[in-house]
Design a protein around this motif. Sequence first.
Motif, PDB file in Angstrom:
ATOM      1  N   PRO A  14       1.005  -1.251   0.000  1.00 50.76           N
ATOM      2  CA  PRO A  14       0.144  -0.146   0.093  1.00 50.76           C
ATOM      3  C   PRO A  14       0.926   1.262   0.084  1.00 50.76           C
ATOM      4  O   PRO A  14       1.979   1.186   0.445  1.00 50.76           O
ATOM      5  N   CYS A  15       0.502   2.279  -0.925  1.00 54.00           N
ATOM      6  CA  CYS A  15       1.203   3.367  -0.752  1.00 54.00           C
ATOM      7  C   CYS A  15       0.137   4.798  -0.889  1.00 54.00           C
ATOM      8  O   CYS A  15      -0.871   4.598  -0.795  1.00 54.00           O
ATOM      9  N   THR A  16       0.732   5.741  -1.290  1.00 55.16           N
ATOM     10  CA  THR A  16      -0.008   7.100  -1.769  1.00 55.16           C
ATOM     11  C   THR A  16       0.273   7.611  -2.846  1.00 55.16           C
ATOM     12  O   THR A  16       1.110   7.333  -3.673  1.00 55.16           O
ATOM     13  N   CYS A  17      -0.724   8.461  -3.591  1.00 50.56           N
ATOM     14  CA  CYS A  17      -0.550   8.849  -4.813  1.00 50.56           C
ATOM     15  C   CYS A  17      -1.012  10.306  -4.759  1.00 50.56           C
ATOM     16  O   CYS A  17      -1.961  10.789  -3.850  1.00 50.56           O
ATOM     17  N   ASP A  18      -1.011  11.006  -5.777  1.00 48.85           N
ATOM     18  CA  ASP A  18      -1.596  12.617  -5.866  1.00 48.85           C
ATOM     19  C   ASP A  18      -2.740  12.473  -7.037  1.00 48.85           C
ATOM     20  O   ASP A  18      -3.311  13.520  -7.449  1.00 48.85           O
ATOM     21  N   TYR A  19      -3.342  11.136  -7.296  1.00 46.62           N
ATOM     22  CA  TYR A  19      -4.385  11.155  -8.119  1.00 46.62           C
ATOM     23  C   TYR A  19      -5.657  10.818  -7.654  1.00 46.62           C
ATOM     24  O   TYR A  19      -5.482   9.646  -7.060  1.00 46.62           O
ATOM     25  N   ALA A  26      -3.359   4.181  -2.199  1.00 45.53           N
ATOM     26  CA  ALA A  26      -3.616   3.384  -3.206  1.00 45.53           C
ATOM     27  C   ALA A  26      -2.951   1.986  -2.870  1.00 45.53           C
ATOM     28  O   ALA A  26      -1.884   1.944  -2.346  1.00 45.53           O
ATOM     29  N   LEU A  27      -3.614   1.082  -3.609  1.00 50.09           N
ATOM     30  CA  LEU A  27      -3.110  -0.087  -3.705  1.00 50.09           C
ATOM     31  C   LEU A  27      -2.780  -0.354  -5.309  1.00 50.09           C
ATOM     32  O   LEU A  27      -3.756  -0.433  -6.051  1.00 50.09           O
ATOM     33  N   VAL A  28      -1.680  -0.514  -5.509  1.00 53.42           N
ATOM     34  CA  VAL A  28      -1.235  -0.478  -7.032  1.00 53.42           C
ATOM     35  C   VAL A  28      -0.976  -1.893  -7.474  1.00 53.42           C
ATOM     36  O   VAL A  28      -0.051  -2.561  -6.595  1.00 53.42           O
ATOM     37  N   CYS A  29      -1.523  -2.466  -8.592  1.00 52.73           N
ATOM     38  CA  CYS A  29      -0.976  -3.397  -9.440  1.00 52.73           C
ATOM     39  C   CYS A  29      -0.465  -3.132 -10.835  1.00 52.73           C
ATOM     40  O   CYS A  29      -1.170  -2.178 -11.382  1.00 52.73           O
ATOM     41  N   VAL A  30       0.661  -3.716 -11.185  1.00 52.40           N
ATOM     42  CA  VAL A  30       1.034  -3.675 -12.450  1.00 52.40           C
ATOM     43  C   VAL A  30       0.913  -4.773 -13.075  1.00 52.40           C
ATOM     44  O   VAL A  30       1.452  -5.910 -12.521  1.00 52.40           O
ATOM     45  N   GLY A  31       0.545  -4.706 -14.423  1.00 48.14           N
ATOM     46  CA  GLY A  31       0.807  -5.856 -15.200  1.00 48.14           C
ATOM     47  C   GLY A  31      -0.161  -5.737 -16.694  1.00 48.14           C
ATOM     48  O   GLY A  31      -0.972  -4.889 -16.581  1.00 48.14           O
ATOM     49  N   ASN A  32      -0.097  -6.740 -17.683  1.00 42.80           N
ATOM     50  CA  ASN A  32      -0.969  -6.611 -18.789  1.00 42.80           C
ATOM     51  C   ASN A  32      -0.630  -4.943 -19.422  1.00 42.80           C
ATOM     52  O   ASN A  32      -1.817  -4.589 -19.906  1.00 42.80           O
ATOM     53  N   GLY A  33       0.298  -4.440 -19.461  1.00 36.82           N
ATOM     54  CA  GLY A  33       0.242  -2.868 -20.093  1.00 36.82           C
ATOM     55  C   GLY A  33      -0.533  -2.106 -19.304  1.00 36.82           C
ATOM     56  O   GLY A  33      -0.668  -1.180 -19.938  1.00 36.82           O
ATOM     57  N   GLU A  34      -0.379  -1.855 -18.119  1.00 41.31           N
ATOM     58  CA  GLU A  34      -1.183  -1.040 -17.414  1.00 41.31           C
ATOM     59  C   GLU A  34      -0.728  -1.076 -15.826  1.00 41.31           C
ATOM     60  O   GLU A  34      -0.068  -1.975 -15.114  1.00 41.31           O
ATOM     61  N   ILE A  35      -1.016  -0.054 -15.288  1.00 40.03           N
ATOM     62  CA  ILE A  35      -0.756   0.233 -13.771  1.00 40.03           C
ATOM     63  C   ILE A  35      -2.409   0.347 -13.295  1.00 40.03           C
ATOM     64  O   ILE A  35      -3.182   1.216 -13.803  1.00 40.03           O
ATOM     65  N   SER A  36      -2.690  -0.672 -12.566  1.00 39.77           N
ATOM     66  CA  SER A  36      -4.140  -0.585 -12.084  1.00 39.77           C
ATOM     67  C   SER A  36      -4.071  -0.165 -10.603  1.00 39.77           C
ATOM     68  O   SER A  36      -3.181  -0.675  -9.769  1.00 39.77           O
ATOM     69  N   CYS A  37      -4.841   0.905 -10.087  1.00 38.84           N
ATOM     70  CA  CYS A  37      -4.720   1.449  -8.982  1.00 38.84           C
ATOM     71  C   CYS A  37      -6.318   1.498  -8.026  1.00 38.84           C
ATOM     72  O   CYS A  37      -7.205   1.916  -8.818  1.00 38.84           O
ATOM     73  N   HIS A  38      -6.310   0.958  -7.070  1.00 39.58           N
ATOM     74  CA  HIS A  38      -7.621   0.886  -6.230  1.00 39.58           C
ATOM     75  C   HIS A  38      -7.214   2.160  -5.254  1.00 39.58           C
ATOM     76  O   HIS A  38      -6.707   1.953  -4.314  1.00 39.58           O
ATOM     77  N   ILE A  39      -7.956   3.317  -5.625  1.00 41.24           N
ATOM     78  CA  ILE A  39      -7.563   4.461  -4.837  1.00 41.24           C
ATOM     79  C   ILE A  39      -8.654   4.922  -3.969  1.00 41.24           C
ATOM     80  O   ILE A  39      -9.810   4.391  -4.158  1.00 41.24           O
ATOM     81  N   THR A  40      -8.405   5.185  -2.433  1.00 40.83           N
ATOM     82  CA  THR A  40      -9.133   5.752  -1.614  1.00 40.83           C
ATOM     83  C   THR A  40      -8.740   7.058  -1.349  1.00 40.83           C
ATOM     84  O   THR A  40      -7.868   7.684  -1.006  1.00 40.83           O
ATOM     85  N   LEU A  41      -9.841   7.799  -1.496  1.00 42.07           N
ATOM     86  CA  LEU A  41     -10.038   9.205  -1.407  1.00 42.07           C
ATOM     87  C   LEU A  41      -9.783   9.912   0.228  1.00 42.07           C
ATOM     88  O   LEU A  41     -10.251   8.942   0.904  1.00 42.07           O
ATOM     89  N   PRO A  42      -9.317  10.915   0.513  1.00 43.79           N
ATOM     90  CA  PRO A  42      -9.313  11.419   1.621  1.00 43.79           C
ATOM     91  C   PRO A  42     -10.881  11.534   2.319  1.00 43.79           C
ATOM     92  O   PRO A  42     -11.027  11.265   3.375  1.00 43.79           O
TER      93      PRO A  42
END
Length: 125
Positions: A14-19, A26-42
């Motif tokens: 788990p990490c943070t992001c500005d989007y 954010a919970l970030v997964c990478v694969g299949n030509g994409e970065i997929s993010c499950h983002i929790t807003l403030p």
Amino acid sequence: MQEVKHYGYLQLSPCTCDYPEPGCTALVCVGNGEISCHITLPSNEAEEVCFTINRMRCWQVTFLGPNLEEEGHGKGQKLELKFEYSELDSWRWITIYTEQAFLLSSCLRKSCSEQLMMPAKGDLE
């Protein structure tokens, strides 16, 4: 036939992001030509966002210094991965703050290499 979402993707810690706004977790997964993010807003609302590699122009990893919260544990480097992403008709820098920024960068580089090889494989058949 049923598909399993994110099968074969690499899931980061788990990490943070500005989007779409600063301070999102954010919970970030990478694969299949994409970065997929499950983002929790403030505001605690959840959002699923996918950034395709075809719409990225470039990315960079930056070392921000030691993470003071984890300094006593002997580790704690604060890193960020920024990428320039095309949204509609403009470019925007998106930042992911993660200690696994170099791993994410390596995955992006590998995905770009695989996409460049795709047309070459098609020509051989």
